[in-house]
Design an enzyme around this catalytic site. Structure first.
Site, PDB file in Angstrom:
ATOM      1  N   ASP A  34      15.078  50.326  13.085  1.00  0.00           N
ATOM      2  CA  ASP A  34      14.703  49.098  13.800  1.00  0.00           C
ATOM      3  C   ASP A  34      13.350  49.371  14.460  1.00  0.00           C
ATOM      4  OD1 ASP A  34      16.704  46.643  15.275  1.00  0.00           O
ATOM      5  OD2 ASP A  34      14.618  46.951  15.885  1.00  0.00           O
ATOM      6  N   TYR A 144      10.075  30.422   8.207  1.00  0.00           N
ATOM      7  CA  TYR A 144      11.173  31.414   8.235  1.00  0.00           C
ATOM      8  C   TYR A 144      12.077  31.237   7.015  1.00  0.00           C
ATOM      9  CZ  TYR A 144      15.727  33.329   9.362  1.00  0.00           C
ATOM     10  OH  TYR A 144      16.929  33.986   9.282  1.00  0.00           O
ATOM     11  N   LYS A 148      12.960  33.601   3.514  1.00  0.00           N
ATOM     12  CA  LYS A 148      14.308  33.995   3.067  1.00  0.00           C
ATOM     13  C   LYS A 148      14.511  33.616   1.596  1.00  0.00           C
ATOM     14  CE  LYS A 148      15.732  36.239   6.576  1.00  0.00           C
ATOM     15  NZ  LYS A 148      16.125  37.654   6.482  1.00  0.00           N
TER      16      LYS A 148
END
Ligand code: UDP
Length: 332
Positions: A34, A144, A148
């Site tokens: 992360d 966004y 995807k």
């Protein structure tokens, strides 16, 4: 024989940290990468092997695959906020698409052949008639959702070359781990339930309803709200499906019914007992009117069943978590 080890990218984020818990509860090994741009190290137990790194850095990923004999990857790292993607589309594109490509290349180089991908119901064409099943036409409304779609297509192209994958299209995720081991730690909330709870806590002066002129039952946007623990558990089911040799596929993860913004506000007021101020504003850019899913494929193929399907349960666990992290109890 010990159970396989999985890498969770974005494991320190809201959904990622619940996936880490669900995998560990099911006795799988977990390693996390992360970049901590929105996640927090405290979101996961200190015993979980963790590397702070960028998924666009293939070297970091290859190092992890080698060091931990990683069997598969849950790819939850992303710029996951619609407003952020509108403000900074290039950054969103780079992390979500170039980052996914870098992960896929590292996986191929290290012979890691199993991937679960966090996608979104935002990929569907808003003009389609809900409930949306996985065959509904795509038509992402914001940057966004577009990233995807691009990520899904990349994964499918690696699938042709032998990668086993499950693409999970989440609807609107809310709630917190029922044991309060994890929850949404984002400091600047933009999602409806968290924003409304911040009003109930007195951290905001009032809640804006974005759009009251949609062609819906009360003019406000309709969404399919699903508990984060149900989402996390579905990742374990998807991995087990692939481990058992199941077919790569795309699955909706929601509950299968929609609530309007006004209905959510009513439930938040009931659960918290606080009557906060609400004002009506114009539509937010990129917001579709009505989204809810058909989740029968995940049910049939993965054995997915929402354990917390009620909106009240989702709001109640979010509320307990908000009280808990704000030092006001909530752990009962
Ligand atoms: N929404 C709202 N006020 C807010 C935040 C969200 O009216 O402060 C609305 C938003 O327009 C949408 C729904 O609530 O109709 C869910 O928005 P959220 O940001 O939670 O998730 P999204 O569906 O955009 O991913």
């Amino acid at each position: 024989m010990s159970k396989p080890i999985f890498l969770v990218t974005g494991g320190c984020g809201y959904i990622g940290s619940h996936i880490v818990l669900a995998l560990r509860d099911a006795s799988y090994g977990v390693v996390v990468v992360d970049d901590l741009s929105t996640g927090c190290r405290e979101a996961i137990d200190s015993s979980v092997p963790f590397v702070r790194g960028d998924i666009r850095d293939e070297g970091v990923l290859r190092g992890l695959f080698g060091a931990y004999s990683v069997r598969g990857v849950v790819h939850a790292a992303a710029v996951a906020s619609v407003p952020e993607s509108v403000a900074e589309p290039q950054r969103c594109q780079s992390i979500n698409v170039a980052g996914t490509k870098s992960l896929l290349e590292a996986m191929r180089a290290c012979d890691v052949g199993m991937l679960i991908f966090s996608s979104t119901s935002g990929v569907y064409d808003e003009g389609a008639r809900p409930p949306f099943d996985e065959g509904t036409a795509l038509g992402p409304l914001n940057p966004y959702a577009q990233t995807k779609v691009d990520g899904e297509q990349l994964i499918e192209s690696y699938g042709v070359q032998g990668l086993s994958y499950a693409i999970l299209r989440y609807f609107n995720v809310g709630g917190a781990d029922p044991q309060l081991r994890a929850g949404d730690r984002k400091r600047s909330a933009t999602t409806l339930i968290k924003s409304a709870l911040e009003c109930a806590l007195g951290k905001r002066s009032g809640l804006a309803i974005f759009g009251t002129d949609f062609a819906t039952k009360d003019g406000t946007g309709i969404r399919d709200y699903v508990h984060v623990w149900d989402i996390a558990r579905a990742h374990v089911l998807a991995l087990e499906h692939l481990l058992a040799g199941g077919r790569s596929d795309i699955f909706n993860l929601g509950v299968g019914r929609g609530f309007s913004v006004r209905e959510v506000i009513k439930v938040v007021k009931e659960v918290t007992g606080v009557d906060f101020a609400v004002r009506e504003e114009g539509r937010r850019q990129g917001d579709p009117p009505c989204i809810y899913g058909d989740v029968s494929k995940a049910r049939q193929v993965l054995g997915y069943r929402a354990a917390y399907p009620r909106l009240e349960s989702i709001v109640r666990d979010s509320w307990r978590w908000e009280q808990f992290i704000n030092g006001l109890g909530g752990a009962d």
